[in-house]
Design a protein around this motif. Structure first.
Motif, PDB file in Angstrom:
ATOM      1  N   UNK A  26      19.518  59.305  -5.643  1.00 11.19           N
ATOM      2  CA  UNK A  26      19.085  59.270  -7.055  1.00 11.19           C
ATOM      3  C   UNK A  26      17.802  58.471  -7.285  1.00 11.19           C
ATOM      4  N   UNK A  27      17.596  57.429  -6.486  1.00 13.05           N
ATOM      5  CA  UNK A  27      16.432  56.566  -6.713  1.00 13.05           C
ATOM      6  C   UNK A  27      15.111  57.295  -6.487  1.00 13.05           C
ATOM      7  N   UNK A  28      15.135  58.371  -5.704  1.00 16.91           N
ATOM      8  CA  UNK A  28      13.918  59.160  -5.502  1.00 16.91           C
ATOM      9  C   UNK A  28      13.463  59.814  -6.803  1.00 16.91           C
ATOM     10  N   UNK A  29      14.412  60.030  -7.715  1.00 14.18           N
ATOM     11  CA  UNK A  29      14.112  60.799  -8.924  1.00 14.18           C
ATOM     12  C   UNK A  29      14.006  59.930 -10.178  1.00 14.18           C
ATOM     13  N   UNK A  30      14.755  58.824 -10.222  1.00 11.18           N
ATOM     14  CA  UNK A  30      14.730  57.998 -11.437  1.00 11.18           C
ATOM     15  C   UNK A  30      14.348  56.542 -11.151  1.00 11.18           C
ATOM     16  N   UNK A  31      13.850  56.263  -9.953  1.00 13.79           N
ATOM     17  CA  UNK A  31      13.384  54.909  -9.638  1.00 13.79           C
ATOM     18  C   UNK A  31      14.448  54.023  -9.030  1.00 13.79           C
ATOM     19  N   UNK A  32      15.595  53.863  -9.716  1.00 11.74           N
ATOM     20  CA  UNK A  32      16.727  53.100  -9.183  1.00 11.74           C
ATOM     21  C   UNK A  32      17.980  53.461  -9.971  1.00 11.74           C
ATOM     22  N   UNK A  33      19.113  52.895  -9.583  1.00 11.59           N
ATOM     23  CA  UNK A  33      20.365  53.201 -10.290  1.00 11.59           C
ATOM     24  C   UNK A  33      20.792  52.031 -11.165  1.00 11.59           C
ATOM     25  N   UNK A  34      19.838  51.155 -11.447  1.00  7.61           N
ATOM     26  CA  UNK A  34      20.103  49.976 -12.267  1.00  7.61           C
ATOM     27  C   UNK A  34      19.644  50.239 -13.704  1.00  7.61           C
ATOM     28  N   UNK A  35      19.269  49.182 -14.403  1.00 10.57           N
ATOM     29  CA  UNK A  35      18.906  49.277 -15.827  1.00 10.57           C
ATOM     30  C   UNK A  35      17.763  50.270 -16.050  1.00 10.57           C
ATOM     31  N   UNK A  36      16.699  50.168 -15.217  1.00  8.79           N
ATOM     32  CA  UNK A  36      15.527  51.030 -15.411  1.00  8.79           C
ATOM     33  C   UNK A  36      15.904  52.508 -15.242  1.00  8.79           C
ATOM     34  N   UNK A  37      16.660  52.809 -14.194  1.00  6.46           N
ATOM     35  CA  UNK A  37      17.058  54.194 -13.947  1.00  6.46           C
ATOM     36  C   UNK A  37      17.952  54.738 -15.044  1.00  6.46           C
ATOM     37  N   UNK A  38      18.865  53.898 -15.543  1.00  6.23           N
ATOM     38  CA  UNK A  38      19.768  54.325 -16.616  1.00  6.23           C
ATOM     39  C   UNK A  38      18.978  54.773 -17.846  1.00  6.23           C
ATOM     40  N   UNK A  39      18.006  53.970 -18.244  1.00  8.29           N
ATOM     41  CA  UNK A  39      17.225  54.303 -19.434  1.00  8.29           C
ATOM     42  C   UNK A  39      16.243  55.446 -19.158  1.00  8.29           C
ATOM     43  N   UNK A  40      15.850  55.591 -17.883  1.00 10.39           N
ATOM     44  CA  UNK A  40      14.973  56.693 -17.510  1.00 10.39           C
ATOM     45  C   UNK A  40      15.645  58.043 -17.787  1.00 10.39           C
ATOM     46  N   UNK A  41      16.975  58.083 -17.675  1.00  5.54           N
ATOM     47  CA  UNK A  41      17.704  59.318 -17.978  1.00  5.54           C
ATOM     48  C   UNK A  41      17.439  59.760 -19.422  1.00  5.54           C
ATOM     49  N   UNK A  46      14.347  62.936 -23.796  1.00  3.97           N
ATOM     50  CA  UNK A  46      13.458  62.800 -24.961  1.00  3.97           C
ATOM     51  C   UNK A  46      12.097  63.428 -24.672  1.00  3.97           C
ATOM     52  N   UNK A  47      11.599  63.269 -23.434  1.00  2.69           N
ATOM     53  CA  UNK A  47      10.288  63.836 -23.088  1.00  2.69           C
ATOM     54  C   UNK A  47      10.261  65.352 -23.290  1.00  2.69           C
ATOM     55  N   UNK A  48      11.383  66.029 -23.025  1.00  3.35           N
ATOM     56  CA  UNK A  48      11.443  67.469 -23.266  1.00  3.35           C
ATOM     57  C   UNK A  48      11.235  67.781 -24.747  1.00  3.35           C
ATOM     58  N   UNK A  49      11.864  66.957 -25.614  1.00  2.42           N
ATOM     59  CA  UNK A  49      11.702  67.158 -27.055  1.00  2.42           C
ATOM     60  C   UNK A  49      10.268  66.873 -27.486  1.00  2.42           C
ATOM     61  N   UNK A  50       9.663  65.847 -26.895  1.00  2.00           N
ATOM     62  CA  UNK A  50       8.282  65.494 -27.243  1.00  2.00           C
ATOM     63  C   UNK A  50       7.322  66.586 -26.765  1.00  2.00           C
ATOM     64  N   UNK A  51       7.632  67.202 -25.623  1.00  2.00           N
ATOM     65  CA  UNK A  51       6.809  68.333 -25.160  1.00  2.00           C
ATOM     66  C   UNK A  51       6.822  69.459 -26.191  1.00  2.00           C
ATOM     67  N   UNK A  52       7.990  69.703 -26.794  1.00  2.00           N
ATOM     68  CA  UNK A  52       8.083  70.690 -27.872  1.00  2.00           C
ATOM     69  C   UNK A  52       7.219  70.275 -29.061  1.00  2.00           C
ATOM     70  N   UNK A  53       7.222  68.958 -29.340  1.00  2.00           N
ATOM     71  CA  UNK A  53       6.411  68.452 -30.456  1.00  2.00           C
ATOM     72  C   UNK A  53       4.928  68.624 -30.170  1.00  2.00           C
ATOM     73  N   UNK A  54       4.510  68.332 -28.918  1.00  2.00           N
ATOM     74  CA  UNK A  54       3.096  68.478 -28.556  1.00  2.00           C
ATOM     75  C   UNK A  54       2.665  69.940 -28.610  1.00  2.00           C
ATOM     76  N   UNK A  55       3.621  70.835 -28.380  1.00  2.00           N
ATOM     77  CA  UNK A  55       3.311  72.261 -28.450  1.00  2.00           C
ATOM     78  C   UNK A  55       3.307  72.757 -29.895  1.00  2.00           C
ATOM     79  N   UNK A  56       3.732  71.871 -30.832  1.00  2.00           N
ATOM     80  CA  UNK A  56       3.668  72.219 -32.248  1.00  2.00           C
ATOM     81  C   UNK A  56       4.930  72.831 -32.816  1.00  2.00           C
ATOM     82  N   UNK A  57       6.079  72.738 -32.117  1.00  2.00           N
ATOM     83  CA  UNK A  57       7.299  73.401 -32.567  1.00  2.00           C
ATOM     84  C   UNK A  57       8.396  72.437 -33.013  1.00  2.00           C
ATOM     85  N   UNK A  58       8.143  71.150 -32.971  1.00  2.00           N
ATOM     86  CA  UNK A  58       9.198  70.164 -33.260  1.00  2.00           C
ATOM     87  C   UNK A  58       8.581  68.982 -33.992  1.00  2.00           C
TER      88      UNK A  58
END
Length: 812
Positions: A26-41, A46-58
């Protein structure tokens, strides 16, 4: 030696199907399995939703932390496509959730720019969730599917109709892989606020059902609002300068505002991702800023005293700037995306800045003059600092050949094996010099409180004798021109101060110095804080040293629990030895939290009553019968209770409760507690607060034995039992009994300790405890130093008032 037998064959080659690779590493994808990795999830969703916003649909994103530590992220975008995928022959939404590197971000049609370019985001979240629920709102229907640990447990199907559109992801982090599922509200707030600044017009709402905290971020001003927010603790010199434009399909936004401090603060982003290590967009910005201001300074628009050659460091003094670019194919260094590697962006940012900043300066001569004047002052101060450094060097104050006279140097020459103690006061310095191991431990005593570098310019810093001594002893030099961390003479720099208020202040001043002037000492893990003991307890050879108040209480309890037994009024159980110690340990923690809540206005009797009635989660608050029964119980105990009301938004019953009556009216008048306690709103955040939840867990362990009065007796002398009326008095009585017959010495300062005691407790590598200083959140650290050590008094007063009730022990 090479092994002769070769058992490595085709059968050893394992293929990890689907998302197994993510769960395996898992650390290869989210950095670590501690606090930082948990919040990275959460960030990935959220980044997917923001991508929709940048595309003008959200334009709205809702993030909810539920009471069971699961997370929901809902947007009003287009919704993940639900049609069948031609190649995979399953719905496209399922492909997105179960396949790495699958998504709509690999062409330039669906999304012109996106943060989650690697396409691993939502599938990684799915892989690392014990349960993930997907809801898609499109074409008037609600589509629903579930997954467990990355594998679907239900087909995508229509479960209802709706007028909404968008996507909702509800996931439970898999604690079999993640170290914790305890989301930190403040960490998430910082990132979501940042995203709202970077995407003006997008509304981001976060709610924590555990504590009833809720924030909404919406900034029409975008980056201009961002720099104003970053400068809120300072005095700005002008309104934000906002520059935007497009070059070769790269969207560029820059916001600039100078303040009255001497520090620079620059943040850079690429596709909403914080490029902490900078990159070519930041390089281009710096070059253009220096060039544009120099060009203006050399023109005829300014008086002669301001026409000077100014360097890059000078133009960035007191600067707060944000550079944000949106680019179709960003080249980030690594999946963590901390540095932008697209070299062509440098020229694009530079040309846009040169053009538009030049125009702004011409059109706003008043602002231009303030900025140039600050830069010229910085250039003159830098020159003064250089002269001060040259003078100090000529006197031998900043070079290794003439180390500070107070420094007791060590014998080893390898920096990795050497450590230096920065010790408060000559008295403690004397003890440390005598008690140290002179082979590898150096001692530098510091006289009084060093200069607060947060409020001082560099030339003033160099005039401080104590700071010069530290700089010289460490050997790194100081300032941009000379500072070189590779020349550091010790790989352990230990701050050793007293355990009182003055010691804490000196430690804070030293931390401020290292954070502002030698940050790499912290980043490389070289800075430590010594932990001298607060107590010496025992007799003769049986004396031990104890670090803090909690350790002291634990030691005393262990001692008395081996000597006494306790029986409650029911008389059906006797607590002794280990069982008694566990009970008293829980009681100690319970009393501590209750005392903290009492200082906040929560009446202990009412708190205990609510816990005993079983108010523990949202299900209780949704049960009308249970809530009515609770209301009746509280009323019968003298509490003033409002009518039950149904909260549609939160889906729970609520009621307000005024504190219980105090039976002893004379005691109430004597203690003046009539106004001390506040109304509790059952159904709102208090019930879900961490402190209440801790009380709940501890209370369940304590209350089963809580039938006063308690009798305390020695195992063989039950007839001589002492009767105690309540559990708080029981704790106090046992602590006092545990102190009898032993010597207790409380150390206020290091100077009170003999050299051998200081070595044994604080300096001996085999026995000592030291704290390594780390920067976990650079932005938060920067703000705290500015708040607590800066010039502006009002925010500091507000901070002290807001946190005064949290102080348990103030050692003056």
């Amino acid at each position: 030696m090479i092994k002769e037998q070769n058992n490595y064959n085709a059968g050893n080659i394992k293929i990890l199907e689907g998302l197994e690779a993510v769960r395996k590493r898992p650390s290869m994808y989210i950095g670590n399995v501690d606090v930082e990795g948990l919040h990275h999830l959460v960030y990935e969703v959220v980044d997917n939703s923001i991508d929709e916003a940048m595309a003008g649909y959200c334009d709205t994103v809702n993030v909810t932390i539920h009471t069971n530590n699961s997370i929901s992220v809902e947007d009003n975008g287009r919704g993940i496509p639900v049609g069948m995928h031609e190649k995979e022959n399953v719905p496209a939404a399922e492909v997105v959730l179960t396949k790495l590197h699958a998504g709509g971000k690999f062409d330039n049609d669906s999304y012109k720019v996106s943060g989650g370019l690697h396409g691993v985001g939502i599938s990684v979240v799915n892989a690392l969730s014990s349960l993930l629920e997907l809801e898609i709102y499109c074409e008037g229907k609600i589509y629903y599917q579930t997954f467990e640990k990355g594998k679907k447990t239900r087909e995508l199907e229509i479960i209802g109709s709706t007028e909404k559109r968008g996507t909702k992801i509800h996931f439970f982090p898999d604690t079999g892989i993640m170290n914790s599922d305890d989301f930190n509200y403040d960490i998430l707030v910082r990132r979501l606020r940042e995203l709202a600044f970077l995407n003006k017009g997008v509304r981001i709402i976060i709610e924590d059902e555990r504590s009833d905290q809720k924030d909404e971020f919406f900034y029409e001003g975008g980056l201009s609002s961002f720099v104003e927010y970053l400068n809120r603790r300072h005095t700005p010199l002008h309104d934000p300068i906002f520059i935007q434009g497009e070059r070769n399909d790269v969207q560029i936004e820059v916001a600039i505002q100078y303040n009255d401090t001497f520090k620079e603060k620059m943040l850079s982003f690429a596709n909403n991702i914080n490029t902490i290590e900078g990159g070519f967009h930041l390089v281009g910005f710096k070059a253009a800023l220096t060039r544009s201001l120099n060009q203006y300074a050399s023109s005829d628009n300014l008086p002669k005293n301001l026409q000077a050659k100014i360097g890059g460091d000078d133009v960035r003094e007191g600067l707060t700037a944000i550079v944000s670019v949106r680019i179709k194919e960003p080249q980030f260094e690594g999946q963590t995306k901390t540095k932008l590697g697209n070299s062509d962006v440098k020229g694009l940012v530079e040309s846009l800045m040169n053009e538009k900043l030049g125009i702004f300066l011409e059109e706003n001569p008043g602002v231009a003059k303030k900025i140039i004047a600050k830069a010229v002052d910085a250039a003159r101060a830098r020159d003064a600092a250089r002269r001060a450094r040259d003078l100090a060097r000529s006197k031998g104050a900043l070079i290794d050949s003439t180390l500070p006279g107070k420094l007791a140097e060590c014998q080893y020459s390898d920096p990795a094996a050497r450590e230096i103690f920065l010790v408060e006061g000559d008295s403690a310095g004397g003890s440390a010099k005598q008690g140290r191991d002179r082979r590898f431990q150096a001692i530098l005593p510091l006289k009084g409180k060093i200069l607060n570098v947060e409020k001082a310019r560099f030339d003033k810093i160099l005039r401080s004798d104590e700071i010069k001594n530290i700089i010289t002893a460490l050997g790194t030099g100081v300032g941009r021109e000379e500072y070189d961390i590779s020349k550091i003479r010790y790989h352990k720099v230990v701050i050793m101060t007293d355990a009182d208020v003055d010691g804490s202040h000196i430690r804070t001043l030293l931390l401020t110095f290292f954070y502002r002037q030698m940050k790499e000492v912290i980043e490389n893990g070289y800075l430590y804080i010594a932990q001298p003991p607060l107590f010496k307890v025992g007799k003769g050879k049986n004396e031990i040293y104890i670090k803090d108040e909690a350790g002291f209480s634990e030691h005393i309890l262990k001692r008395i629990c081996s000597q006494k037994n306790i029986k409650n009024s029911k008389g059906d159980k006797i607590l002794s030895d280990n069982e008694l110690f566990l009970f008293m340990g829980n009681l100690f923690e319970y009393i501590d939290i209750v005392s903290k809540l009492e200082r906040r206005g929560i009446q202990p009797e009412l708190l205990e009553l609510i816990i005993k009635e079983g108010v523990d989660d949202k299900q209780f608050l949704q049960d009308h019968e249970k809530m009515e029964k609770l209301k009746h119980t509280l009323s019968s105990r003298g509490c003033e209770v409002s009518e039950l009301s149904w909260n549609e938004e939160r889906g729970v019953y609520e009621m307000k409760v005024l504190p219980c009556e105090i039976s002893d009216k004379e005691e109430m008048i004597k203690q003046d507690t009539s106004h001390k306690f506040q109304t509790i709103e059952i159904g709102r955040g208090f019930i879900h607060s961490p402190d209440f939840q801790k009380c709940l867990v501890l209370g369940k362990k304590i209350y089963e034995f809580d039938y006063p009065p308690f009798s305390v007796f020695s195992p063989d002398k039950e007839d001589d039992a002492v009767m105690i009326d309540d559990k708080k008095s029981l704790f106090s009585f046992l602590i006092e009994e545990g102190k009898k017959g032993i010597n207790i010495q409380r150390y206020k300062g290091l100077g009170e300790m003999n050299p051998d005691q200081l070595w044994e407790t604080t300096m001996n590598p085999e026995k000592r405890i030291m704290l390594r200083v780390k920067i976990e959140d650079a932005e938060e650290a920067d703000e705290i130093f500015t708040l607590l050590m800066g010039d502006v008094v009002e925010p500091r007063r507000e901070f002290i008032q807001n946190n005064a009730l949290e102080v348990n022990t103030l050692d003056i």
